[in-house]
Design a protein around this motif. Structure first.
Motif, PDB file in Angstrom:
ATOM      1  N   ASP A  33     -11.847  -0.295 -57.336  1.00  0.00           N
ATOM      2  CA  ASP A  33     -10.986  -1.456 -57.520  1.00  0.00           C
ATOM      3  C   ASP A  33      -9.615  -0.968 -57.995  1.00  0.00           C
ATOM      4  O   ASP A  33      -9.520  -0.024 -58.769  1.00  0.00           O
ATOM      5  CB  ASP A  33     -11.570  -2.404 -58.560  1.00  0.00           C
ATOM      6  CG  ASP A  33     -12.941  -2.928 -58.173  1.00  0.00           C
ATOM      7  OD1 ASP A  33     -13.652  -3.424 -59.074  1.00  0.00           O
ATOM      8  OD2 ASP A  33     -13.304  -2.836 -56.981  1.00  0.00           O
ATOM      9  N   SER A  50      -5.068  -7.957 -58.682  1.00  0.00           N
ATOM     10  CA  SER A  50      -6.116  -6.963 -58.538  1.00  0.00           C
ATOM     11  C   SER A  50      -6.781  -7.123 -57.182  1.00  0.00           C
ATOM     12  O   SER A  50      -6.771  -8.206 -56.585  1.00  0.00           O
ATOM     13  CB  SER A  50      -7.148  -7.072 -59.662  1.00  0.00           C
ATOM     14  OG  SER A  50      -7.815  -8.315 -59.594  1.00  0.00           O
ATOM     15  N   LEU A  51      -7.371  -6.027 -56.737  1.00  0.00           N
ATOM     16  CA  LEU A  51      -8.011  -6.000 -55.417  1.00  0.00           C
ATOM     17  C   LEU A  51      -9.243  -5.121 -55.521  1.00  0.00           C
ATOM     18  O   LEU A  51      -9.139  -3.926 -55.801  1.00  0.00           O
ATOM     19  CB  LEU A  51      -7.034  -5.438 -54.379  1.00  0.00           C
ATOM     20  CG  LEU A  51      -7.551  -5.207 -52.959  1.00  0.00           C
ATOM     21  CD1 LEU A  51      -8.095  -6.491 -52.343  1.00  0.00           C
ATOM     22  CD2 LEU A  51      -6.443  -4.633 -52.089  1.00  0.00           C
ATOM     23  N   THR A  52     -10.413  -5.726 -55.309  1.00  0.00           N
ATOM     24  CA  THR A  52     -11.636  -4.942 -55.380  1.00  0.00           C
ATOM     25  C   THR A  52     -11.815  -4.115 -54.115  1.00  0.00           C
ATOM     26  O   THR A  52     -11.156  -4.352 -53.088  1.00  0.00           O
ATOM     27  CB  THR A  52     -12.857  -5.852 -55.560  1.00  0.00           C
ATOM     28  OG1 THR A  52     -13.041  -6.612 -54.354  1.00  0.00           O
ATOM     29  CG2 THR A  52     -12.690  -6.792 -56.743  1.00  0.00           C
ATOM     30  N   SER A  54     -14.106  -4.333 -52.164  1.00  0.00           N
ATOM     31  CA  SER A  54     -14.642  -5.190 -51.106  1.00  0.00           C
ATOM     32  C   SER A  54     -13.631  -6.199 -50.590  1.00  0.00           C
ATOM     33  O   SER A  54     -13.941  -6.978 -49.687  1.00  0.00           O
ATOM     34  CB  SER A  54     -15.880  -5.931 -51.626  1.00  0.00           C
ATOM     35  OG  SER A  54     -15.539  -6.739 -52.728  1.00  0.00           O
ATOM     36  N   GLY A  55     -12.429  -6.198 -51.186  1.00  0.00           N
ATOM     37  CA  GLY A  55     -11.382  -7.059 -50.666  1.00  0.00           C
ATOM     38  C   GLY A  55     -11.110  -8.336 -51.439  1.00  0.00           C
ATOM     39  O   GLY A  55     -10.295  -9.159 -51.016  1.00  0.00           O
ATOM     40  N   ARG A  56     -11.766  -8.527 -52.558  1.00  0.00           N
ATOM     41  CA  ARG A  56     -11.526  -9.735 -53.351  1.00  0.00           C
ATOM     42  C   ARG A  56     -10.253  -9.553 -54.171  1.00  0.00           C
ATOM     43  O   ARG A  56     -10.056  -8.523 -54.807  1.00  0.00           O
ATOM     44  CB  ARG A  56     -12.709 -10.014 -54.258  1.00  0.00           C
ATOM     45  CG  ARG A  56     -12.567 -11.295 -55.068  1.00  0.00           C
ATOM     46  CD  ARG A  56     -13.904 -11.665 -55.716  1.00  0.00           C
ATOM     47  NE  ARG A  56     -14.374 -10.623 -56.612  1.00  0.00           N
ATOM     48  CZ  ARG A  56     -14.054 -10.534 -57.896  1.00  0.00           C
ATOM     49  NH1 ARG A  56     -13.227 -11.417 -58.420  1.00  0.00           N
ATOM     50  NH2 ARG A  56     -14.546  -9.560 -58.641  1.00  0.00           N
ATOM     51  N   THR A  57      -9.434 -10.587 -54.173  1.00  0.00           N
ATOM     52  CA  THR A  57      -8.162 -10.525 -54.887  1.00  0.00           C
ATOM     53  C   THR A  57      -8.105 -11.534 -56.026  1.00  0.00           C
ATOM     54  O   THR A  57      -8.732 -12.599 -55.975  1.00  0.00           O
ATOM     55  CB  THR A  57      -6.976 -10.794 -53.950  1.00  0.00           C
ATOM     56  OG1 THR A  57      -7.148 -12.082 -53.335  1.00  0.00           O
ATOM     57  CG2 THR A  57      -6.866  -9.736 -52.863  1.00  0.00           C
ATOM     58  N   VAL A  58      -7.332 -11.180 -57.031  1.00  0.00           N
ATOM     59  CA  VAL A  58      -7.029 -12.064 -58.151  1.00  0.00           C
ATOM     60  C   VAL A  58      -5.535 -11.935 -58.418  1.00  0.00           C
ATOM     61  O   VAL A  58      -4.997 -10.818 -58.421  1.00  0.00           O
ATOM     62  CB  VAL A  58      -7.824 -11.694 -59.411  1.00  0.00           C
ATOM     63  CG1 VAL A  58      -7.359 -12.529 -60.606  1.00  0.00           C
ATOM     64  CG2 VAL A  58      -9.321 -11.891 -59.184  1.00  0.00           C
ATOM     65  N   SER A  70      -2.424  -5.372 -51.375  1.00  0.00           N
ATOM     66  CA  SER A  70      -3.189  -4.889 -50.221  1.00  0.00           C
ATOM     67  C   SER A  70      -3.453  -3.397 -50.405  1.00  0.00           C
ATOM     68  O   SER A  70      -2.905  -2.768 -51.320  1.00  0.00           O
ATOM     69  CB  SER A  70      -2.424  -5.141 -48.920  1.00  0.00           C
ATOM     70  OG  SER A  70      -1.199  -4.436 -48.906  1.00  0.00           O
TER      71      SER A  70
END
Length: 111
Positions: A33, A50-52, A54-58, A70
């Protein structure tokens, strides 16, 4: 040894755009992450985005709709595209992975 090297900061007028880059080494980038933080003078460091792996963003509420995080796993680089910049976005921006930090890059939004 983990290294995070930011680039892309600078001086921009209100309403302008910048893209920050963070080149990572010493980690298996594709399963890590990543995040961007910022710290303005006299203020605490805060999460910007933030970007995990797996592609999850906050995103922080203050940047939603204006900033996009990205990553390019092939280049082991994470980006922060910043648009419609405001003077209150002025800060040192830091790349983060777990407890590792980059040296920071200054972003100044001013006319």
């Amino acid at each position: 040894q983990v290294q995070l090297v930011e680039s892309g900061g600078g001086l921009v007028q209100p309403g302008g755009s910048l893209r920050l880059s963070c080149a990572a080494s010493g980690i298996i980038f594709s399963i890590n992450d990543m995040a961007w933080y910022r710290q303005a003078p006299g203020k605490e460091r805060e999460l910007v985005a933030s970007l995990t792996w797996s592609g999850r963003t906050v995103y922080a509420d203050s940047v939603k709709g204006r900033f996009t995080i990205s990553r390019d796993n092939a280049k082991t680089t994470v980006y922060l595209q910043m648009m419609s910049l405001k003077p209150e976005d002025t800060a040192v921006y830091y790349c983060n992975n777990a407890h590792h930090w980059g040296q920071g890059t200054q972003v100044t939004v001013s006319s």
